[in-house]
Design a protein around this motif. Structure first.
Motif, mmCIF file in Angstrom:
data_model
loop_
_atom_site.group_PDB
_atom_site.id
_atom_site.type_symbol
_atom_site.label_atom_id
_atom_site.label_comp_id
_atom_site.label_asym_id
_atom_site.label_seq_id
_atom_site.Cartn_x
_atom_site.Cartn_y
_atom_site.Cartn_z
ATOM 1 N N LYS A 8 0.717 -1.244 -0.009
ATOM 2 C CA LYS A 8 0.358 -0.123 -0.387
ATOM 3 C C LYS A 8 0.496 0.925 -0.679
ATOM 4 O O LYS A 8 1.879 1.240 0.714
ATOM 5 N N THR A 18 3.604 2.885 2.913
ATOM 6 C CA THR A 18 3.588 2.278 3.948
ATOM 7 C C THR A 18 4.999 1.131 3.979
ATOM 8 O O THR A 18 5.493 1.997 2.753
ATOM 9 N N LYS A 22 -0.244 -6.157 8.496
ATOM 10 C CA LYS A 22 -0.974 -5.044 8.478
ATOM 11 C C LYS A 22 -2.193 -5.024 7.171
ATOM 12 O O LYS A 22 -3.478 -4.031 7.137
ATOM 13 N N TYR A 23 -2.265 -5.683 6.252
ATOM 14 C CA TYR A 23 -3.233 -5.518 4.851
ATOM 15 C C TYR A 23 -3.109 -7.086 5.015
ATOM 16 O O TYR A 23 -2.325 -8.025 4.987
ATOM 17 N N THR A 80 -7.930 -4.479 -1.082
ATOM 18 C CA THR A 80 -6.547 -4.322 0.378
ATOM 19 C C THR A 80 -7.746 -4.183 0.911
ATOM 20 O O THR A 80 -9.127 -2.963 0.916
ATOM 21 N N THR A 127 -7.790 -3.258 5.259
ATOM 22 C CA THR A 127 -6.709 -3.398 6.535
ATOM 23 C C THR A 127 -6.932 -3.593 7.528
ATOM 24 O O THR A 127 -8.432 -3.498 8.308
ATOM 25 N N SER A 168 -5.437 -3.334 10.814
ATOM 26 C CA SER A 168 -5.129 -2.425 11.990
ATOM 27 C C SER A 168 -4.004 -2.951 13.208
ATOM 28 O O SER A 168 -3.434 -2.672 13.898
#
Length: 246
Positions: free
Chosen positions: A115, A118, A141-142, A159, A161, A163
Motif C-alpha cells: 500500500k 507503507t 497489516k493488510y 486491499t 486494512t 489494523s
C-alpha cells in the motif's frame, strides 16, 4: 489389593502414552525453519525459509525431498492448486511456481504490492489461499486480493486494512475469516474482490496481551486459537463462534 489395582491403572496410562508416541511415523530434516505445509496427492510442499521444498510422501515412513526452489526472501506460506504453487514470500510478495515437474519447480511470476506510503515491515506476506481466479494473502497489516486468472501476470485487485497483525485466515465462499491478533476476529466480505468489506468484528481487545492467532471455518462455526497473557496463560483457550450469519 489396592496397591496392585493402582499399579494396573498407572500401567494402562503408560501404555496409552506409549501408543500415542508410536503414532510418530517419519520425518525429514529440512535445512531451514519450516513455516507452512500444503499437501496434494503424494507430495508435500514446505515453506522452509529461504527455500520451498517439494517432498515425496508416498512412503510416509521415509519422506524424501525431490525438488526445491530458492525464494527471493523468506517462504512463510504455501498453497497448491493444480500445477501451480503459490508462496507468501515475506518482503518479496506473492510468488507463483509451476510444479508440473516436481524435481524442477520453475518461476512463473511474482508481485510485491504494498500500500502506498507503507514500509516493507508493514507488508510481510504470510498466508495465502487461492480460490477461483483470486489469491488471498495476509500481509501483516493488510489483507490483499490478487487476480491470478493468468498465473504469468499477477495483478493486485483489492486491499483490506487489518489494523493489527494479521497472519492467519480462512476462506469460505464470499467471506474471509481473519485472525487479527489483538484486534480479534474480523469477517470480511470478498464477493467484490476489488473492495473487500468488513461485516463483523468479534473480541476486539484493542491492546496487548489478548487476541486470536489462528482461525478455521467449518460449517456454521469458526474455531479460533485465542491467547490471553494479561494475567498469565490461564485464559488461553479454543473459542468457537457461530457464524451461520456472518
Amino acid at each position: 489389593m489396592i496397591k496392585y489395582y493402582t499399579f494396573l491403572v498407572l500401567m494402562s496410562s503408560f501404555n496409552l502414552f506409549s501408543q500415542n508416541y508410536d503414532l510418530y511415523i517419519g520425518a525429514l530434516n529440512t535445512a531451514g525453519d519450516t513455516w507452512d505445509v500444503a499437501i496434494s496427492g503424494s507430495y508435500a510442499y514446505v515453506a522452509d525459509g529461504s527455500y520451498v521444498r517439494i517432498v515425496d510422501i508416498s512412503d510416509v515412513s521415509n519422506p524424501t525431498e525431490v525438488g526445491s526452489y530458492a525464494v527471493a526472501d523468506t517462504a512463510q506460506g504455501v498453497f497448491v492448486s493444480g500445477n501451480y504453487l503459490y508462496v507468501g514470500d515475506q518482503n518479496a510478495g506473492l510468488l507463483i511456481l509451476d510444479v508440473t515437474d516436481k524435481t524442477n519447480p520453475t518461476f512463473v511470476d511474482s508481485l510485491y504490492y504494498k500500500k502506498d506510503g507503507t514500509a516493507d515491515w508493514q507488508n510481510n506476506y504470510w498466508n495465502v489461499i487461492v480460490s477461483g481466479n483470486y489469491a488471498y494473502v495476509t500481509a501483516y497489516k493488510y489483507f490483499y486480493i490478487f487476480d491470478v486468472s493468468d498465473p504469468s501476470s499477477i495483478t493486485h485487485h483489492g486491499t483490506f486494512t487489518c489494523s493489527s497483525n494479521c497472519y492467519e485466515f480462512d476462506l469460505d465462499g464470499d467471506y474471509a475469516y481473519i485472525a487479527n491478533t489483538s484486534a480479534g476476529l474480523r469477517i470480511v466480505d470478498v464477493s467484490d474482490p476489488s473492495s473487500p468489506t468488513q461485516v463483523a468484528l468479534l473480541d476486539d481487545a484493542s491492546g496487548c496481551c489478548t487476541g486470536i492467532n489462528d482461525i478455521v471455518k467449518s460449517g456454521n462455526y469458526a474455531y479460533a486459537a485465542r491467547y490471553d497473557n494479561s494475567s498469565g496463560n490461564e485464559l488461553d483457550r479454543l473459542y468457537i463462534y457461530d457464524v451461520s450469519d456472518p
